[in-house]
Scaffold this motif. Structure first.
Motif, mmCIF file in Angstrom:
data_model
loop_
_atom_site.group_PDB
_atom_site.id
_atom_site.type_symbol
_atom_site.label_atom_id
_atom_site.label_comp_id
_atom_site.label_asym_id
_atom_site.label_seq_id
_atom_site.Cartn_x
_atom_site.Cartn_y
_atom_site.Cartn_z
ATOM 1 N N PRO A 25 0.820 -1.220 0.000
ATOM 2 C CA PRO A 25 0.000 0.000 0.000
ATOM 3 C C PRO A 25 0.847 1.262 0.000
ATOM 4 N N HIS A 26 0.327 2.296 -0.647
ATOM 5 C CA HIS A 26 1.021 3.576 -0.773
ATOM 6 C C HIS A 26 1.057 4.335 0.550
ATOM 7 N N TYR A 66 6.241 4.101 -12.290
ATOM 8 C CA TYR A 66 5.160 4.919 -11.736
ATOM 9 C C TYR A 66 5.299 5.150 -10.231
ATOM 10 N N GLY A 67 6.391 4.641 -9.654
ATOM 11 C CA GLY A 67 6.630 4.853 -8.234
ATOM 12 C C GLY A 67 6.074 3.776 -7.332
ATOM 13 N N ASN A 68 5.494 2.717 -7.902
ATOM 14 C CA ASN A 68 4.970 1.624 -7.090
ATOM 15 C C ASN A 68 6.106 0.758 -6.557
ATOM 16 N N TYR A 73 -4.698 4.972 -13.858
ATOM 17 C CA TYR A 73 -5.465 3.860 -13.289
ATOM 18 C C TYR A 73 -4.980 3.620 -11.865
ATOM 19 N N VAL A 74 -5.906 3.305 -10.960
ATOM 20 C CA VAL A 74 -5.555 3.037 -9.566
ATOM 21 C C VAL A 74 -6.117 1.681 -9.144
ATOM 22 N N SER A 75 -5.277 0.885 -8.541
ATOM 23 C CA SER A 75 -5.685 -0.407 -7.983
ATOM 24 C C SER A 75 -5.653 -0.318 -6.462
ATOM 25 N N LEU A 135 -3.325 0.907 -3.609
ATOM 26 C CA LEU A 135 -2.182 -0.002 -3.708
ATOM 27 C C LEU A 135 -1.162 0.474 -4.735
ATOM 28 N N SER A 136 -1.601 0.664 -5.990
ATOM 29 C CA SER A 136 -0.658 1.009 -7.047
ATOM 30 C C SER A 136 -1.346 1.815 -8.139
#
Length: 315
Positions: A29-30, A57-59, A196-198, A245-246
């Motif tokens: 998680p971010h 993307y920084g994930n 997009y966000v998950s 999350l990402s």
């Protein structure tokens, strides 16, 4: 402010032992202004070494291999997350699409490119109905969000991760991932950077669609307020019950778990998400994930192995 304890269990099972699996996970998680990760634990069958890195993307991304013959692999992600979205609805400022031309970031430019689809004229027609002329980008995005909510039907089981935007536009049905794809196509075509966000949408007894499971939404970018989340499945801006999350261009950049394995075996995949509150309430959802169909040649090999096994049992 909300505090959630989330357990995300991914279980792969194989009808015959496989020799090795190579995996990539985005289950971390971010940490950002409105979301704080208080605890995190990752448990994987046979405790392989996990190499952590960051993607474009920084994930945070984890990579690991599972050696040796096995018929099952479980990946369990445990997290305690505090979410605090102080503003439920962003301020509608005067920023318009033409104002974004001053943004020089290559990443933002990438997030402005819509997919190449057959039904792009339908996307343009929707934008014409909304009338994006001389409107602030936040207002355009909000109206696109509302359009999807009012004109598409939330229906489980008729789409999968390979369903295209053209197919979604044809059916006018789907789930969170499908609606996120259509919304991305709309706002990107309008010239608004979007990603997009998950993540998860945690139940709060408000009757939101998709609660208690993995979820998808989008974020648009505005120079004055940064990244702002829109959930087309529920026609809302992201709230305290959205846990991120990402992020990425699309689902494939945010896939929680993906990989491959060596061996002739048919695999099945189930995902269980459990969400707990501070007061002890617990919500759980289990899904059997529909995987891509194997090739005819591979299926013939599986059938042959199964036949040999049956013959050995009869002897």
């Amino acid at each position: 402010m909300a505090l959630f304890k989330i357990v995300h269990i991914t279980k792969y099972q194989y009808n015959w032992p496989i020799k090795e699996s190579i995996n990539e996970i985005r289950l971390f998680p971010h940490n950002f202004d409105n979301q704080e990760v208080l605890q995190y634990q990752l448990l994987i069958t046979n405790n392989p070494e996990v190499t952590i890195s960051h993607d474009y993307y920084g994930n945070r991304v984890g990579n690991f291999n599972s050696f040796g013959a096995h018929t099952e692999m479980t990946i369990e992600s445990r997290m305690l997350v505090k979410v605090n979205h102080s503003l439920k609805i962003p301020t509608i400022d005067a920023t318009k699409v033409e104002d974004l031309k001053n943004e020089k970031s290559i990443l933002l430019l990438r997030f402005c490119y819509p997919e190449t689809i057959v039904k792009q004229n339908e996307i343009l027609s929707i934008l014409e109905k909304i009338d994006c002329t001389n409107k602030p980008i936040i207002e355009i995005a909000q109206q696109c969000n509302e359009y999807i909510f009012n004109n598409f039907t939330y229906t489980k089981g008729i789409t999968n991760i390979e369903t295209t935007i053209d197919e979604i536009l044809e059916m006018k049905k789907g789930v969170c991932q499908d609606f996120a794809y259509v919304l991305l196509q709309l706002v990107r075509t309008a010239g608004i950077p979007a990603r997009y966000v998950s993540g998860y949408i945690c139940p709060n007894e408000s009757g939101l669609r998709g609660e208690g499971a993995t979820h998808a939404w989008i974020e648009i970018y505005t120079p004055t307020q940064g990244w702002l989340g829109l959930d087309p499945t529920n026609n809302i801006w992201t709230m305290d019950n959205h846990v991120k999350l990402s992020v990425g261009q699309n689902f494939h950049d945010c896939t929680p778990v993906k990989g491959t394995f060596k061996g002739l075996a048919k695999q099945t995949l189930s995902v269980c998400v459990s969400i707990g509150y501070e007061d002890g309430r617990q919500f759980e959802e289990i899904n059997d994930v529909q995987l891509e169909e194997v090739s005819v040649q591979f299926q013939e090999q599986l059938d042959y192995i199964e036949l040999l096994h049956q013959q050995q049992q009869q002897q």
